[in-house]
Design an enzyme around this catalytic site. Structure first.
Site, PDB file in Angstrom:
ATOM      1  N   CYS A 149       0.800  -1.224   0.000  1.00 56.23           N
ATOM      2  CA  CYS A 149       0.000   0.000   0.000  1.00 56.23           C
ATOM      3  C   CYS A 149       0.834   1.275   0.000  1.00 56.23           C
ATOM      4  CB  CYS A 149      -0.945   0.003   1.197  1.00 56.23           C
ATOM      5  SG  CYS A 149      -0.176  -0.462   2.751  1.00 56.23           S
ATOM      6  N   HIS A 196      -2.631   6.693   3.595  1.00 53.62           N
ATOM      7  CA  HIS A 196      -1.220   6.780   3.931  1.00 53.62           C
ATOM      8  C   HIS A 196      -0.696   8.116   3.413  1.00 53.62           C
ATOM      9  CE1 HIS A 196      -1.453   2.776   5.245  1.00 53.62           C
ATOM     10  NE2 HIS A 196      -0.723   2.145   4.367  1.00 53.62           N
TER      11      HIS A 196
END
Lengths: 365, 365, 365, 365
Positions: free
Chosen positions: D157, D249
């Protein structure tokens, strides 16, 4: 009803207090509204003249809707050349107290989220699924105040969730209700609650909230007698706290009922609950105003606040209470069902009932 | 009492379940304890033999106390060569159920934070300021079970805070109590509650907690009749929730009392409240077991949990309740007053009363 | 030095901006200070005259220290009858710019946490373990400005942690430093960052912070040549973010050094690092200004911020960097080592060096 | 391409590891997918046989999609009667290592989010906008392994967000990249990170993450030479931290480029960036894979993670870096673009390129 082609000629509306948290929600909800078209945004002096997209500090994800970006911020004044007969007010109480009557006097139907006039004896405090009949007070209001417009209010965010959970139980006789709320940060607007108050913390106090929750709930659940509002005879006591949650007010409720009922009758009462918004298929009406979830650990803000696009109250954990009769937990989205969506649904109800005046009524049909 | 020179010959003690959250608190509190000296740490099999500082994942700030770092983890077995006659148990319920009787059978006085035996008819469930007289049940317990040792329990973390707030009101006659708790993450141990459940969220459910809070509170506030515990006749109903807080359980309480009292009498009852721990000046006893704060928005976890080094319960926001008589908010540190400090204070009380056996009693004096 | 009996005649000091977050920390740290006695609290006009305990909204746990509770808030004016020759300034930059010179002109040694004068060519910016020699600039400053007092500043909270982690590496030649900070909410004061900005969020921007961190660090690590400050020749680049943490700034650092060194040499450099505060045993000096932790996942704010009572910087995770030479993580308590404790340590250093004037110097000895 | 009538005959697909966080995202995204129809959910033994809606602990808001509720959990076995030729794998690395080859051997095209095989020399690691040409490696893979199916992976990710922000800059020559990540809790799955690790805290360590981010990024930005993958020659160094955020993120990046470029050229490079998913109008492709925002304080997880329905990476704060050339901040939704949406987009690309076999290719066209 022929709302389908409303798109062609939507009713022009304004948002007062458009830059705040609730104002933003209204702008977002109006961006795709089938009946209403946002044509004016008004806010406090310092922003007047700036395009909305520049004046606002947008908080609710992604971007300012395109249709609203360039609208210039207008002053909070109800001049004679107002291009709207419907306005949504997301003003702080003090400004609402000053401005809303001026708009009503100028012929505007004001649908207000502000607390300033909610408890006035001629101002309806509406949750459309519960007390649409209270709109009848508008005739009295307009006559007494000589207003060509009118003022309709929606309740405090914590009262909407509670009353939607309680209204289906009214058939069993609501005698006493104790509620402890865990309210989200967005309920205090922006900047609102400092982060030092909510990181690793809970604040067991929200100024004025407990009184509003108690008194507004009694008015909502009460009756319009033809010349006055009569409170519901339920006894209510609230403790209100602020928790580190962005959106969604959770409420732990205990109730005492006049009748002996089984838990499954209560669950059925919630599941079957519907009102005028559902019958009239109002654009912002959820299919189910209340849903009951069976899981042991629901409702939860992060999982359930967007039920029914934020317009459905989720109830769960019904079980006997050792002090009153039953206890349960309910959750509502405080800035949608508890504020912006509430004002919008009120306006939709008023429009569908033909209360917004001939000019407007003909427009979208 | 001549505790001053206890330092010279402290009573050797063990901590069972020393690597968990509560075990760590016990290790930390014992590091500087004037009467007790930690000589043994026991935990589950997989850690046996490792030095404590390596086996533990330390959570409570700074470092493992020097005196405990090198202690080897021992198995949870009560062999014949146990170097202690006092053990603190911070075991999970299932392990406690299995291990604690074995230690009592081996002559150990077990002060347990586990729920396994709290509601047993011959096991005292002690909050030393409230029901020290319940220790009298130990004679019955030891005789019936033929234990050279004994088992003393302290309540669930949420029950300790509530009963310390209620006990001073007992003089007015406690009739009914409704409580909604907002409990911290540390109450679930480590790893405990996943962060996805507590970021931007509240979970309105803690497995088994409401039942414990209700039943334990009645036992604590009740009486030891000489051969049985008699519950206090108060009716109690709890709703328990988990909030994004590290330490400190906040509780919103409504009470109905038999007598009519003024709010200031209640405040005085809290302010004046003291018990044996204060009279005996037990090392872990706070000067005030309960304090009342006048500020509108207190108690708050982050500001008040360390009152009295985590052993004082803070009460605030006393006001009339529209359903019962009064409502208020209380806060307690769940891993100190609500767990590790509770077990420790129980042991101090037992020691000061001469209940730990001749060998031990003479030691520290 | 004979500080032991300082208690008998402590130096009277003032705190300017005493009601803010950093002012509160100063008041708390001074409550038990062996050399300094808080005799005056000053703050903005609206609070003047009120007792400190009433004027302040106390944020840092438990209560306002007893010694400070009744002190009346004084205006931010340096009148002729000032009872102090030492003042700690926790003022916002704009107020500091206006007030601090007035106090210095009135003969006061001002130890300021404000940014207003930090980068002035005759104002020392001190971290006592790193650049105590910069205090020599005071002679120049006092002469040039004709001040009977003086002005000493401490760095921005993020610069203190970084420079304390970098200073021990200076012997290896600091060439380039890249740092990303994760700064706590308390760094913005109160009300500071709205909770809607930090629940479930990180804000990758702090106004002015990156520039301060870069320029202040170069000044601190540089030299006082006798008539000017010379920046250290290190190249520095910072990215500063705000995270949902109450206290403690975490910084991810990559460094390029002139010399080739092994990781264990760097660890040894940190472990061995000490400076004048340690040699002089200043009251607020930690035993170790920097500690290195071996665990894979340290430092962490909640576990390490109170190392050395909040005055120790914790470093960890040293490993090779694929772009520069090494990377590591450091953490410092932003309102203690990064602000209030920093100002205090500066004053202690100045006092111990005899810089506070004869009257004061004789007092506590 | 004639995807419009794909609805009529969607390709049947399976999700392996369907009950985990990423599995749930896949189930949610597939519920309304125009090309793929979820017909099978597989998970670990203990859930086999239970209806999906009962076996899953649903985390991503509202409810399990209706179409998936009744699907029985199947074992993680690739029997001969598999009803699918396409499977999405959201398995943990160890299970993926064991199961995925078995499915490929059974003729299934596996689109895997697991790390197990990402760095294998014949397994393409695809971000469709960046390196669709790497799919050419499948011929080699299938031949060498004698697989009638195939295995395609998507990156970690944190690597997806970074490489999408870097790829548009590749034309300027990427020389060195330093990145510090602030990763959300959902990246660790459920239960994942304990709440005691993330309330009032940041953890500067994620096991294995920095190595993955560095090595996967070089592979993605590199080339398939016809018989091997060649890493891009960029030097990369990462520091990875976990912050109290649910999704999204955030990465603070510094880059050194071979060419001298102006900031506006970089902004234009991001704004103009598009790839095969955009040209082919793949169902999950965002209009813009990367957007640049001008605001000083963006991107932020809570405001920007859902850009492009979670498939767009948002970049902001571009400014010169004092150590490398430029620094900026980027944000990506870690469970959509960074995981479930990534696997889905890979499958869409493979399908649109005709790589899924004749049987399937004909189906939706």
């Amino acid at each position: 009803m022929a709302h389908a082609d409303a798109q062609n000629a939507r009713i022009p509306v304004a948002v007062l207090g458009a830059t705040g948290t609730i104002g933003q929600r209204l702008v977002a909800l109006l961006a795709t509204h089938p009946w209403f078209e946002l044509v004016r945004v008004a806010a406090s002096e310092r922003n007047v003249g700036r395009p909305y997209a520049e004046a606002v500090r947008w908080h609710i994800g992604s971007d300012v809707p395109d249709a609203a970006r360039a609208l210039p911020i207008m002053p909070l004044e109800a001049g004679p050349d107002l291009p709207v007969r419907v306005a949504f007010s997301a003003l702080p109480a003090a400004e609402a107290e000053r401005c809303e009557p001026a708009f009503a006097r100028a012929g505007v139907y004001v649908f207000s989220n502000a607390s300033a006039y909610r408890m006035q004896p001629d101002v309806p405090l509406i949750v459309p699924e519960i007390n649409p009949a209270h709109l009848a007070a508008l005739a009295t209001q307009r006559a007494a105040r000589s207003w060509p417009g009118a003022l309709v209010t929606n309740p405090n965010c914590s009262a909407i969730g509670l009353t939607l959970a309680l209204a289906p139980l009214a058939r069993f006789g609501l005698r006493r209700v104790l509620v402890t709320t865990m309210q989200s940060a967005s309920g205090a607007g922006y900047p609102g609650v400092p982060s030092l108050d909510l990181i690793d913390n809970v604040v067991p106090y929200i100024d004025g909230e407990e009184g509003k929750l108690e008194s507004e709930s009694r008015k909502i659940l009460g009756a319009w007698t033809g010349d006055a509002f009569e409170d519901a005879p339920v006894r209510l006591s609230a403790q209100c706290t602020r928790v580190p949650v962005r959106e969604g007010h959770l409420e732990c409720v205990s109730v005492e009922l006049e009748q002996r009922v089984e838990a499954d009758e209560m669950v059925a009462a919630w599941a079957d609950f519907a009102g005028e918004p559902q019958r009239l298929r109002l654009p912002s009406a959820p299919l189910h105003p209340v849903i009951y979830r069976d899981e042991l650990d629901r409702p939860q803000p992060v999982l359930d606040r967007l039920a029914g696009d934020g317009m459905t109250v989720t109830v769960g954990r019904l079980r006997p209470c050792g002090v009153l009769d039953y206890k349960f937990v309910c959750l509502s989205h405080n800035t949608i069902r508890g504020a912006a969506g509430a004002a919008l649904l009120n306006a939709e109800l008023a429009y569908a009932r033909g209360l917004l005046g001939a000019e407007n009524r003909s427009a979208p049909a």
